[in-house]
Design a protein around this motif. Structure first.
Motif, PDB file in Angstrom:
ATOM      1  N   GLY A 165       0.814  -1.212   0.000  1.00 14.82           N
ATOM      2  CA  GLY A 165       0.000   0.000   0.000  1.00 14.82           C
ATOM      3  C   GLY A 165       0.846   1.261   0.000  1.00 14.82           C
ATOM      4  N   CYS A 166       0.397   2.261  -0.707  1.00 15.30           N
ATOM      5  CA  CYS A 166       1.067   3.562  -0.740  1.00 15.30           C
ATOM      6  C   CYS A 166       0.056   4.595  -1.212  1.00 15.30           C
ATOM      7  CB  CYS A 166       2.287   3.543  -1.668  1.00 15.30           C
ATOM      8  SG  CYS A 166       1.872   3.271  -3.411  1.00 15.30           S
ATOM      9  N   ARG A 167       0.497   5.829  -1.321  1.00 16.42           N
ATOM     10  CA  ARG A 167      -0.357   6.882  -1.852  1.00 16.42           C
ATOM     11  C   ARG A 167       0.456   7.712  -2.850  1.00 16.42           C
ATOM     12  NH1 ARG A 167       1.224   7.799   3.354  1.00 16.42           N
ATOM     13  NH2 ARG A 167       2.192   9.811   3.864  1.00 16.42           N
ATOM     14  N   LEU A 168      -0.231   8.320  -3.789  1.00 18.77           N
ATOM     15  CA  LEU A 168       0.405   9.233  -4.724  1.00 18.77           C
ATOM     16  C   LEU A 168      -0.028  10.633  -4.336  1.00 18.77           C
ATOM     17  CD1 LEU A 168       0.509   6.463  -6.315  1.00 18.77           C
ATOM     18  CD2 LEU A 168       0.683   7.870  -8.366  1.00 18.77           C
ATOM     19  N   SER A 169       0.957  11.457  -4.043  1.00 17.69           N
ATOM     20  CA  SER A 169       0.668  12.772  -3.474  1.00 17.69           C
ATOM     21  C   SER A 169       1.473  13.875  -4.143  1.00 17.69           C
ATOM     22  CB  SER A 169       0.978  12.772  -1.968  1.00 17.69           C
ATOM     23  OG  SER A 169       0.164  11.862  -1.272  1.00 17.69           O
ATOM     24  N   LEU A 170       0.961  15.093  -3.999  1.00 18.27           N
ATOM     25  CA  LEU A 170       1.681  16.294  -4.404  1.00 18.27           C
ATOM     26  C   LEU A 170       2.470  16.816  -3.210  1.00 18.27           C
ATOM     27  CD1 LEU A 170      -1.215  17.839  -6.451  1.00 18.27           C
ATOM     28  CD2 LEU A 170       1.110  17.571  -7.378  1.00 18.27           C
ATOM     29  N   ALA A 171       3.655  17.295  -3.477  1.00 25.51           N
ATOM     30  CA  ALA A 171       4.505  17.840  -2.409  1.00 25.51           C
ATOM     31  C   ALA A 171       5.192  19.103  -2.907  1.00 25.51           C
ATOM     32  CB  ALA A 171       5.530  16.812  -1.968  1.00 25.51           C
ATOM     33  N   VAL A 172       5.467  19.995  -1.979  1.00 26.40           N
ATOM     34  CA  VAL A 172       6.122  21.274  -2.297  1.00 26.40           C
ATOM     35  C   VAL A 172       7.223  21.523  -1.265  1.00 26.40           C
ATOM     36  CG1 VAL A 172       4.017  22.242  -3.322  1.00 26.40           C
ATOM     37  CG2 VAL A 172       4.488  22.593  -0.884  1.00 26.40           C
ATOM     38  N   PRO A 173       8.124  22.482  -1.516  1.00 25.85           N
ATOM     39  CA  PRO A 173       9.154  22.809  -0.519  1.00 25.85           C
ATOM     40  C   PRO A 173       8.538  23.188   0.819  1.00 25.85           C
ATOM     41  CG  PRO A 173       9.719  23.760  -2.624  1.00 25.85           C
ATOM     42  CD  PRO A 173       8.330  23.203  -2.785  1.00 25.85           C
ATOM     43  N   LYS A 174       9.230  22.849   1.907  1.00 28.15           N
ATOM     44  CA  LYS A 174       8.710  23.057   3.258  1.00 28.15           C
ATOM     45  C   LYS A 174       8.355  24.503   3.560  1.00 28.15           C
ATOM     46  CE  LYS A 174      11.005  19.150   5.526  1.00 28.15           C
ATOM     47  NZ  LYS A 174      12.021  18.735   6.520  1.00 28.15           N
ATOM     48  N   ASP A 175       9.084  25.456   2.973  1.00 31.30           N
ATOM     49  CA  ASP A 175       8.853  26.861   3.311  1.00 31.30           C
ATOM     50  C   ASP A 175       7.723  27.497   2.526  1.00 31.30           C
ATOM     51  OD1 ASP A 175      10.070  26.893   0.859  1.00 31.30           O
ATOM     52  OD2 ASP A 175      11.720  28.237   1.419  1.00 31.30           O
ATOM     53  N   VAL A 176       7.087  26.740   1.624  1.00 26.99           N
ATOM     54  CA  VAL A 176       5.971  27.275   0.840  1.00 26.99           C
ATOM     55  C   VAL A 176       4.729  27.394   1.720  1.00 26.99           C
ATOM     56  CG1 VAL A 176       4.309  26.708  -0.982  1.00 26.99           C
ATOM     57  CG2 VAL A 176       6.761  26.500  -1.421  1.00 26.99           C
ATOM     58  N   VAL A 177       4.031  28.518   1.612  1.00 26.82           N
ATOM     59  CA  VAL A 177       2.748  28.678   2.293  1.00 26.82           C
ATOM     60  C   VAL A 177       1.673  28.109   1.366  1.00 26.82           C
ATOM     61  CG1 VAL A 177       1.090  30.292   3.274  1.00 26.82           C
ATOM     62  CG2 VAL A 177       3.555  30.731   3.512  1.00 26.82           C
ATOM     63  N   GLY A 235      13.651  18.148   1.886  1.00 20.29           N
ATOM     64  CA  GLY A 235      13.105  19.463   2.173  1.00 20.29           C
ATOM     65  C   GLY A 235      11.720  19.717   1.615  1.00 20.29           C
ATOM     66  N   LEU A 236      10.912  18.668   1.510  1.00 25.02           N
ATOM     67  CA  LEU A 236       9.567  18.784   0.945  1.00 25.02           C
ATOM     68  C   LEU A 236       8.510  18.398   1.973  1.00 25.02           C
ATOM     69  CD1 LEU A 236      10.255  17.000  -2.475  1.00 25.02           C
ATOM     70  CD2 LEU A 236      10.163  19.475  -2.074  1.00 25.02           C
ATOM     71  N   LYS A 237       7.278  18.833   1.712  1.00 25.79           N
ATOM     72  CA  LYS A 237       6.145  18.443   2.554  1.00 25.79           C
ATOM     73  C   LYS A 237       4.987  18.006   1.669  1.00 25.79           C
ATOM     74  CE  LYS A 237       4.431  23.229   2.966  1.00 25.79           C
ATOM     75  NZ  LYS A 237       4.105  24.330   3.901  1.00 25.79           N
ATOM     76  N   GLU A 238       4.271  16.988   2.112  1.00 24.65           N
ATOM     77  CA  GLU A 238       3.113  16.470   1.391  1.00 24.65           C
ATOM     78  C   GLU A 238       1.930  17.416   1.596  1.00 24.65           C
ATOM     79  OE1 GLU A 238       0.540  12.287   1.246  1.00 24.65           O
ATOM     80  OE2 GLU A 238       2.083  12.619   2.769  1.00 24.65           O
ATOM     81  N   VAL A 239       1.272  17.818   0.492  1.00 21.96           N
ATOM     82  CA  VAL A 239       0.180  18.785   0.619  1.00 21.96           C
ATOM     83  C   VAL A 239      -1.153  18.286   0.051  1.00 21.96           C
ATOM     84  CG1 VAL A 239       1.662  20.813   0.750  1.00 21.96           C
ATOM     85  CG2 VAL A 239       0.944  19.970  -1.494  1.00 21.96           C
ATOM     86  N   GLU A 240      -1.112  17.356  -0.896  1.00 23.28           N
ATOM     87  CA  GLU A 240      -2.360  16.829  -1.462  1.00 23.28           C
ATOM     88  C   GLU A 240      -2.200  15.335  -1.712  1.00 23.28           C
ATOM     89  OE1 GLU A 240      -5.304  18.196  -2.188  1.00 23.28           O
ATOM     90  OE2 GLU A 240      -4.817  20.291  -1.778  1.00 23.28           O
ATOM     91  N   GLN A 241      -3.051  14.530  -1.077  1.00 22.39           N
ATOM     92  CA  GLN A 241      -3.092  13.102  -1.381  1.00 22.39           C
ATOM     93  C   GLN A 241      -4.077  12.898  -2.523  1.00 22.39           C
ATOM     94  OE1 GLN A 241      -3.283   9.995   1.804  1.00 22.39           O
ATOM     95  NE2 GLN A 241      -5.185   9.430   0.787  1.00 22.39           N
ATOM     96  N   VAL A 242      -3.587  12.414  -3.650  1.00 20.99           N
ATOM     97  CA  VAL A 242      -4.425  12.296  -4.850  1.00 20.99           C
ATOM     98  C   VAL A 242      -5.127  10.946  -4.906  1.00 20.99           C
ATOM     99  CG1 VAL A 242      -4.419  12.295  -7.376  1.00 20.99           C
ATOM    100  CG2 VAL A 242      -3.028  13.961  -6.117  1.00 20.99           C
ATOM    101  N   ILE A 243      -4.391   9.851  -4.751  1.00 19.21           N
ATOM    102  CA  ILE A 243      -4.996   8.518  -4.773  1.00 19.21           C
ATOM    103  C   ILE A 243      -4.225   7.591  -3.847  1.00 19.21           C
ATOM    104  CG2 ILE A 243      -5.994   8.586  -7.097  1.00 19.21           C
ATOM    105  CD1 ILE A 243      -3.535   7.024  -8.062  1.00 19.21           C
ATOM    106  N   LYS A 244      -4.883   6.518  -3.427  1.00 17.29           N
ATOM    107  CA  LYS A 244      -4.224   5.437  -2.705  1.00 17.29           C
ATOM    108  C   LYS A 244      -4.072   4.251  -3.646  1.00 17.29           C
ATOM    109  CE  LYS A 244      -5.718   6.527   2.003  1.00 17.29           C
ATOM    110  NZ  LYS A 244      -6.442   6.017   3.199  1.00 17.29           N
ATOM    111  N   SER A 245      -2.984   3.518  -3.474  1.00 16.23           N
ATOM    112  CA  SER A 245      -2.687   2.394  -4.357  1.00 16.23           C
ATOM    113  C   SER A 245      -2.274   1.189  -3.537  1.00 16.23           C
ATOM    114  CB  SER A 245      -1.564   2.789  -5.331  1.00 16.23           C
ATOM    115  OG  SER A 245      -1.116   1.679  -6.083  1.00 16.23           O
ATOM    116  N   GLU A 246      -2.494   0.009  -4.068  1.00 11.63           N
ATOM    117  CA  GLU A 246      -2.013  -1.222  -3.474  1.00 11.63           C
ATOM    118  C   GLU A 246      -1.777  -2.230  -4.591  1.00 11.63           C
ATOM    119  OE1 GLU A 246      -5.298  -4.047  -1.856  1.00 11.63           O
ATOM    120  OE2 GLU A 246      -6.000  -2.015  -1.365  1.00 11.63           O
ATOM    121  N   ALA A 247      -1.218  -3.379  -4.256  1.00 14.13           N
ATOM    122  CA  ALA A 247      -0.982  -4.403  -5.262  1.00 14.13           C
ATOM    123  C   ALA A 247      -2.305  -4.985  -5.753  1.00 14.13           C
ATOM    124  CB  ALA A 247      -0.113  -5.516  -4.682  1.00 14.13           C
ATOM    125  N   VAL A 248      -2.361  -5.241  -7.055  1.00 12.51           N
ATOM    126  CA  VAL A 248      -3.558  -5.835  -7.647  1.00 12.51           C
ATOM    127  C   VAL A 248      -3.158  -6.957  -8.599  1.00 12.51           C
ATOM    128  CG1 VAL A 248      -5.061  -3.817  -7.490  1.00 12.51           C
ATOM    129  CG2 VAL A 248      -3.581  -4.101  -9.494  1.00 12.51           C
TER     130      VAL A 248
END
Length: 285
Positions: A91-103, A169-182
């Protein structure tokens, strides 16, 4: 007799989990070194060891009849295959991430930004659904360094624990989908190969049922049997056997892993003693 050709990832954690699943299903493989393929000595399957991102294409074209891989690769390649069964591991997730200092104030942040990813198809679908006009920079490997070297404003990638993001130096900001083995299959299997796949699915489900349940044995006063039976139904009803001590019985049943501790507390409150719990190797319903 025909053999069902199953493609699995040639290396990595998902590969090991896939082979363990086949082993748990009682399938023995003749080639322990995993050069290119391995043949089962006791079940009509042949294992092909391939790159995970090639598996959807090979299954679509019939080079392999079935494949075990992450859902993310199935969605990204968008081939004409059948998703047969979710397997519950890797199991994992596919997410968007940006630099930590971004508001970060929301998905609209990515408007007119550049995002680096190895999954442009999945990401573009997300942007389209959210009316985001962003530029996608498709790269393979080392996606996390893209913002640091000025290649992109953010990234879209697989996240398991998030530690790799933090290191870069990144932070996760949007979880788009979850994935697992199929498990996927070709859409036009012959009747003979479909029969083999159905037998494999039966074994897989038996293994999954076992992993999700515990076998429980306990001693309880007879007056508590109706209440205990109501919270320990098992597959039909618990097995109740009289003990040598008058007024007491031994109760045998199964309990779901995710409800285990709550049920144990209830059993103790009802006077259950000598509670023994063990793993279930196979469970056929």
């Amino acid at each position: 007799m025909s053999k069902l050709k199953i493609a699995v990832q040639k290396s990595g954690r998902l590969s090991e989990k896939s082979l363990q699943l086949l082993s748990d299903c009682g399938i023995r493989l003749s080639n322990g070194e995993r050069r290119l393929k391995a043949t089962s000595t006791n079940f009509p399957v042949e294992i092909l060891f391939l790159r995970d991102d090639d598996i959807p294409q090979y299954v679509e074209e019939g080079v392999a009849d079935a494949g075990i891989l992450g859902q993310n690769e199935v969605w990204e390649k968008d081939k004409k295959v059948t998703q047969v069964k979710q397997l519950g591991f890797a199991g994992c997730r596919l997410s968007l991430a940006v630099p930590k200092d971004v508001v970060y104030t929301g998905a609209a942040y990515f408007n007119n930004k550049k995002v680096a990813t190895s999954y442009p198809v999945i990401l573009q679908k997300f942007f389209n659904e959210n009316n985001i006009n962003a530029s996608i920079e498709t790269i393979s490997g080392s996606v996390e360094i893209a913002p640091a070297i000025g290649l992109a404003d953010g990234i879209f990638d697989i996240v398991s624990t998030g530690s790799t993001l933090q290191i870069n130096g990144l932070k996760e900001v949007e979880q788009v989908i979850k994935s697992e083995a199929v498990l996927i299959s070709n859409t036009n299997l012959s009747a003979e190969k479909q029969e083999i796949l159905d037998k494999l699915l039966f074994r897989i489900q038996s293994v999954k049922n076992a992993a999700e349940n515990k076998y429980i044995l306990l001693n309880a006063p007879n007056e508590a049997i109706p209440q205990i039976s109501s919270i320990l139904p098992g597959m039909k009803s618990p097995t109740v056997l009289p003990l040598a001590e008058p007024g007491w019985s031994s109760i045998h049943s199964v309990v779901r892993e995710d409800a285990f501790w709550d049920i144990i507390d209830q059993l103790k409150a009802l006077g259950a003693e000598g509670i023994l719990v063990t793993n279930v190797e196979k469970m056929i319903l």
